[in-house]
Enzyme design. Structure first.
Site, short mmCIF file in Angstrom:
data_model
loop_
_atom_site.label_atom_id
_atom_site.label_comp_id
_atom_site.label_asym_id
_atom_site.label_seq_id
_atom_site.Cartn_x
_atom_site.Cartn_y
_atom_site.Cartn_z
N SER A 134 -3.38 -8.30 8.92
CA SER A 134 -2.86 -6.97 9.16
C SER A 134 -2.11 -7.00 10.27
CB SER A 134 -3.96 -6.08 8.86
OG SER A 134 -3.39 -4.84 9.16
N ASP B 221 -5.08 5.09 13.06
CA ASP B 221 -3.83 5.60 12.63
C ASP B 221 -3.96 7.02 11.84
OD1 ASP B 221 -2.49 3.95 14.01
OD2 ASP B 221 -2.43 2.33 12.20
N ARG C 286 2.63 6.54 16.60
CA ARG C 286 2.25 7.55 15.48
C ARG C 286 2.74 8.94 15.68
NH1 ARG C 286 2.57 3.35 13.79
NH2 ARG C 286 1.03 1.98 12.74
N ASP D 252 0.94 -1.19 0.21
CA ASP D 252 -0.12 -0.04 -0.06
C ASP D 252 0.95 1.31 0.09
OD1 ASP D 252 -3.10 -0.98 0.55
OD2 ASP D 252 -1.76 -2.08 1.62
N1 ARG Z 1 -6.14 -1.04 16.97
C1 ARG Z 1 -4.64 -0.82 17.00
C2 ARG Z 1 -4.58 0.89 17.33
O1 ARG Z 1 -5.54 1.44 16.82
C3 ARG Z 1 -3.69 -1.29 15.99
C4 ARG Z 1 -3.68 -0.47 14.79
C5 ARG Z 1 -2.66 -1.33 13.80
N2 ARG Z 1 -2.33 -0.31 12.92
C6 ARG Z 1 -2.28 -0.80 11.55
N3 ARG Z 1 -1.96 0.16 10.73
N4 ARG Z 1 -2.12 -2.08 11.34
O2 ARG Z 1 -3.74 1.31 17.93
#
Ligand code: ARG
Length: 402
Positions: free
Chosen positions: A177, A126, A97, A16
């Site tokens: 993922s 994110d 992040r 991606d």
């Molecule tokens: N749900 C978790 C969070 O918001 C994990 C997110 C994982 N991010 C990803 N791009 N796979 O912190």
């Protein structure tokens, strides 16, 4: 919004974010894409990722080691805050992040970019964290999120990439993922989307199963200074080494797995699997040391603020005023969080079995003991209870015969 000329893209090396490069140039007319891949201790080899960005059309490909600031500026404050989103998730992804966003902005300044880009979809947390952080740090920069708008399926994304010379993933891609850094792993999607399906053992990488964990328990002693973990089993460790050691110890005993239904910022309930062995171990030990060293009313207030801290970090408000204000409170409390906690690791459990603080323990033997040294004034309790219970007795007298 007007077209961006030069964008700095948060880059992972995956399909991606790779497709984002030609997409930004061809569909959105961005003249130059510069990628940034962060080393957050995920253990990926960065040189192939750096080259892949160039092969995908980046004009410059930057990789940067952010492990040290990740632990000292993000993970350690989270330990002091005992931060557990919805009481469980220690924010292993969320904490990374704002740091990545901060670095993206710095690079944008260095290269004279007018935009920052990321490959997040419109359904996750994110994107919220990146967009809010960038907006706070650099309101003049555009934020480009092509994956939020391109509407391509996974197959279409791969096909688009192939047309632009981006090799499709060689092995059959995993249905999961995964987001990974030194604090842990998050695993979503594929068969896990059914919240009633047990996670297969194969998804785990940092923790062993309870069945495979050793039969012998292991007691580890974690030392803290000012609420920061500083040693394990009496050995002083720098912050990064300490996290690595905590991960190895807890993971080897099968501690640190989570399977939860989580409430995302955008309103979706999602099924999330995490393994965050070290961070959960350290938070548990830290909570315990606070119970010994903080006064009852401070502890109660802190527990409420901790929940708000976890919420706001999850929700992308790292650079906001509430975070700053709660940090002030936390900072003030941690000066007396000194001492150590013994935790027994055994078959998926981490059980506190001891705690001590030479200088800051508020546990007073002469008050607690039932033995001869007892200095508590038992008779004083009577007057206290007379006053304490007065409102209850008055109310009950009024209502007794109704
Ligand atoms: N749900 C978790 C969070 O918001 C994990 C997110 C994982 N991010 C990803 N791009 N796979 O912190």
């Amino acid at each position: 919004m007007g077209r961006a000329k030069k964008a700095v893209l948060a880059y992972s090396g995956g399909v991606d974010t790779s497709v984002c490069i030609p997409y930004l140039k061809q569909e959105w007319g961005v003249e130059e894409v510069i990628t940034f891949a962060a080393d957050l201790g995920q253990g990926d080899e960065l040189e192939p990722i750096r080259r892949k960005a160039l092969d995908s059309g980046a004009s410059q490909s930057i990789v940067g080691d952010l492990i040290e600031p990740f632990i000292t500026e993000f993970a350690f404050p989270a330990i002091r805050a005992n931060a557990l989103y919805e009481g469980r998730y220690p924010l292993s992804t969320a904490l990374a992040r704002p740091l990545i966003a901060r670095r993206l902005v710095e690079i944008a300044r260095e290269v004279g970019a007018d935009a920052v880009a990321h490959g997040c979809t419109g359904k996750g947390n994110d994107q919220v964290r990146f967009d809010v952080a960038i907006g706070a740090l650099a309101p003049d920069l555009k934020v480009l999120a092509p994956a939020r708008e391109w509407g391509m399926s996974r197959e279409e994304t791969i096909a688009y990439g192939e047309r632009c010379g981006i090799p499709s993933p060689v092995s059959k891609t995993s249905p999961y993922s995964i987001d990974l850094n030194l604090l842990g792993r998050s695993i979503e999607a594929g068969p896990l989307e059914d919240p009633n399906v047990e996670p297969p053992e194969e998804i785990y990488a940092l923790t062993v199963s309870v069945a495979a964990a050793p039969d012998q328990p292991q007691v580890v002693e974690i030392g803290f200074e000012h609420g920061y973990p500083v040693s394990i089993d009496g050995v002083r460790l720098d912050p990064v080494s300490l996290i690595r050691r905590a991960n190895a110890l807890a993971g080897a005993h099968g501690f640190g797995r989570l399977d939860m239904i989580e409430n995302r910022v955008v309103g979706i309930k999602s099924r999330e699997i995490y393994e965050t062995p070290g961070l959960l171990l350290l938070i548990k030990a830290h909570q315990e040391l606070e119970s010994l060293t903080l006064a009852a009313d401070v502890l109660r207030s802190k527990r409420q603020l901790e929940q708000q801290w976890a919420d706001l970090v999850y929700q992308g408000l790292w650079f906001g005023p509430l975070k700053d204000a709660i940090d002030g409170f936390i900072e003030r409390t941690q000066s007396s969080v000194n001492g150590s906690v013994k935790v027994k690791l055994h078959k998926g459990n981490a059980t506190v079995v001891g705690r001590s603080s030479a200088a800051d323990s508020l546990y007073v033997d002469a008050m607690a003991t039932y033995d001869r040294g007892d200095q508590f004034d038992h008779r004083a309790a009577e007057g206290f209870i007379y006053v304490w219970g007065l409102p209850t007795r008055l109310w009950a007298a009024r209502h007794r015969h109704r």
